[in-house]
Each structure stands twice: as C-alpha cells, then as structure tokens.
Design an enzyme around this catalytic site. Structure first.
Site, short mmCIF file in Angstrom:
data_model
loop_
_atom_site.label_atom_id
_atom_site.label_comp_id
_atom_site.label_asym_id
_atom_site.label_seq_id
_atom_site.Cartn_x
_atom_site.Cartn_y
_atom_site.Cartn_z
N GLY A 1 106.19 50.87 36.97
CA GLY A 1 105.61 50.53 35.67
C GLY A 1 106.00 51.53 34.58
N ALA B 1 102.65 52.19 38.01
CA ALA B 1 101.28 51.67 38.02
C ALA B 1 100.50 52.46 39.07
CB ALA B 1 101.30 50.19 38.36
N GLU C 1 109.32 50.45 33.41
CA GLU C 1 109.12 49.20 32.65
C GLU C 1 108.53 49.49 31.27
OE1 GLU C 1 106.95 47.81 36.12
OE2 GLU C 1 108.15 45.99 36.12
N GLU D 1 109.18 49.76 43.71
CA GLU D 1 108.12 48.87 44.22
C GLU D 1 108.39 48.32 45.62
OE1 GLU D 1 109.41 48.73 41.17
OE2 GLU D 1 107.82 48.55 39.68
#
Ligand code: CAA
Length: 257
Positions: A108, A63, A111, A131
């Site tokens: 992300g 992200a 993911e 993260e």
C-alpha cells in the site's frame, strides 16, 4: 496525535505520515486522516502544491498487516475500498502532488506513492509489492497504477515476484523520476513543488485533469479534452497575465482565475 502531520512551506503543503514505530503502516486511522487532509487541501486555495513523505526510515511499509489479519472478506473489501477512495482523493487534488519516498514504499505504501503525480526518492528508498508473499494481492490500486507507470513487464515482475527494488532500479524503470541523497530529499521535493506552484494554478489544474482523464479515454476523446481545456485556459485572467508578462519581460502574477 494526528497520524498525518501537515506543515506549511509557503504555497506548498508538506504532509508527513507520522507512525514511524510501525514504519508508517497504513491502518484505518491513517487512511482516514489522509482522506481528511485531502478534503482540507481540496478546499484550500492558498495551497499550490503538495509533498507527501514519511517520518523515520519508511515512506510506508504497506497496509497494516496486524489490522488486516483480523478482517473477514467483507471487512477486507471495505478496507480496500477505503484505500482506493483515499488514494483517489489524493490523485484528484487540483495541484501537483509529489511523493518524497524516504525509505520503504511497500505494498500500500508503493501504491500511495503511485497515486502522487510523480515520485522523488532517496538513495535508500525501496519499492515493492510484496502482497503475494502474504497470500494477498495489491489492494490499493497497484494492479492499475503500477502498470500505467512502468508498463506491464515490470508491473508483473514486481507484483508476481513480490521482490523489492532499490532506488537506482526504480529510477531506471521510470517509477521514480529523480533520486537524491537522503538528507536532501524533502528539500528537493519542496523546491520542485515550489516551481510548479509558481506557474498558473488554473493551467496546472487543467493540465493535470486532462492527463488524468485522458489516459483512461480513447485518443480522440483525450484530444477533445485537451482542446476544450486549451479553450477554457484561454478564457482565464491567468492566461492574459502570463502572456502579458512574457511580452513585457517581467514575472507573471497569477491569481488562479
Ligand atoms: N503492517 C503492520 N506493521 C508493520 C508493517 C506493516 N505493513 N511493516 C512493518 N511493521 C511494523 C513491524 O511489525 C515492527 O513492529 P514491532 O516493532 O512492533 O514489532 C515495526 O514495524 C518495524 O518493522 P520490522 O521490525 O519488521 O523492521 P525491519 O527493518 O526488520 O524490516 C520491512 C522492515 C522489510 C519493511 C518489514 O517490516 C516488512 O517486510 N514489512 C511488511 C511489508 C509488507 O509486506 N507490506 C505489504 C503489506 S500488504 C498491503 O500493503 C496490501 C495492499 O496492497 C493494500
């Protein structure tokens, strides 16, 4: 420029995350573009399989940290929700979706690859959930999809240590199904997608749905879902065609009906 490019490869749609200068970091614009592509693909009956890859040296490096740095808690929750709904839309496509992980798949990005049905990786792919190194936790489904894919031991090591793994390790733990030389990855993923695309589309869609829904249900319910899907598939023209073609020793011509 659209941050998610779509190219046609016969019955296969190739989606390319196209923000290479930021290593395809997933910002709001990228997530919205991906959600729009998923909505488009869900309606397009000519598409029988999807391959998702990244432009440049990353699949997606996570992200977008610069965007997230300015989020207050409510904005962060909304951003996480956008990530979740986008990945859920990708996961729910009624066709096989293969992640062709060409480089970094972090946070992300990892993911996102996990929301695909399976992962093909290049030799230089790196997977991780970094993260915790940012004082954050996975926010696009990593705590659930990663556990289902590789089991709690490896999921916890990846999430709690924040350390990345290479393609060979990803292959060994079942995160990646196959590893290819860098220049061969996308062609190999498209070839695998074409094989699935040539099968009965209704049967493929039903089997995907039963696996998806069944893994979150108790075993009796999952078995009942499978039995119902078996019955539904047997009412299709594709099932008659598939069996007739087998018995006549010819290739089937599936219509998706
Ligand atoms: N967000 C925003 N920008 C990113 C980014 C990210 N996740 N990852 C890389 N970039 C940008 C860099 O800021 C840099 O931009 P500039 O050239 O403008 O400075 C550009 O991409 C190239 O990156 P690097 O110079 O860092 O490249 P490198 O080869 O030295 O390192 C890397 C590559 C190891 C992947 C490193 O970029 C990195 O660690 N990126 C962050 C990985 C990360 O922590 N991802 C998790 C994000 S949090 C998350 O995803 C939460 C969630 O679950 C939803």
């Amino acid at each position: 420029m659209d941050p998610v490019r779509r190219e046609a490869r016969g019955p296969v749609a190739l989606l390319v995350l196209d923000r290479p200068k930021a290593l395809n970091a997933l910002d709001t614009a990228m997530l919205r573009a991906l959600a729009a592509r998923c909505a488009e693909l869900a309606e397009d009956r000519s598409v029988r399989a999807v391959v998702l890859t990244g432009e440049g040296r990353a699949f997606a490096a996570g992200a977008d940290i610069a965007e997230m740095r300015g989020h207050d808690p409510l904005e962060a929750e909304r951003f996480s929700r956008l990530g979740h709904s986008t990945l859920a839309a990708l996961e729910a496509l009624p066709v096989p979706v293969i992640a062709a992980v060409n480089g970094y798949a972090l946070g992300g990005g990892c993911e996102l690859a996990l929301a695909c049905d399976w992962i093909h990786a290049s030799e230089r792919a790196r997977f991780g959930q970094p993260e915790v190194g940012l004082g954050l936790v996975p926010g696009f489904g990593g705590t659930t999809r990663l556990v289902r894919r590789v089991g709690p031991g490896w999921a916890k090591e990846l999430v709690l240590s924040g350390e990345a793994i290479d393609a060979a390790t990803a292959l060994r733990i079942g995160l990646a199904n196959r590893v290819f030389a860098e220049g061969e990855l996308v062609a190999a993923a498209v070839a695998a997608a074409e094989k699935a695309a040539a099968k009965g589309p209704l049967a493929v869609a039903l089997a995907k749905r039963v696996i998806q829904e069944g893994q979150d249900a108790d075993v009796r319910t999952a078995h009942a879902l499978e039995q119902l899907a078996f019955g539904i598939a047997s009412a299709s023209r594709d099932r008659a065609e598939g069996m007739d073609a087998f018995l006549a020793r010819r290739d089937p011509r599936f219509e998706g009906r």
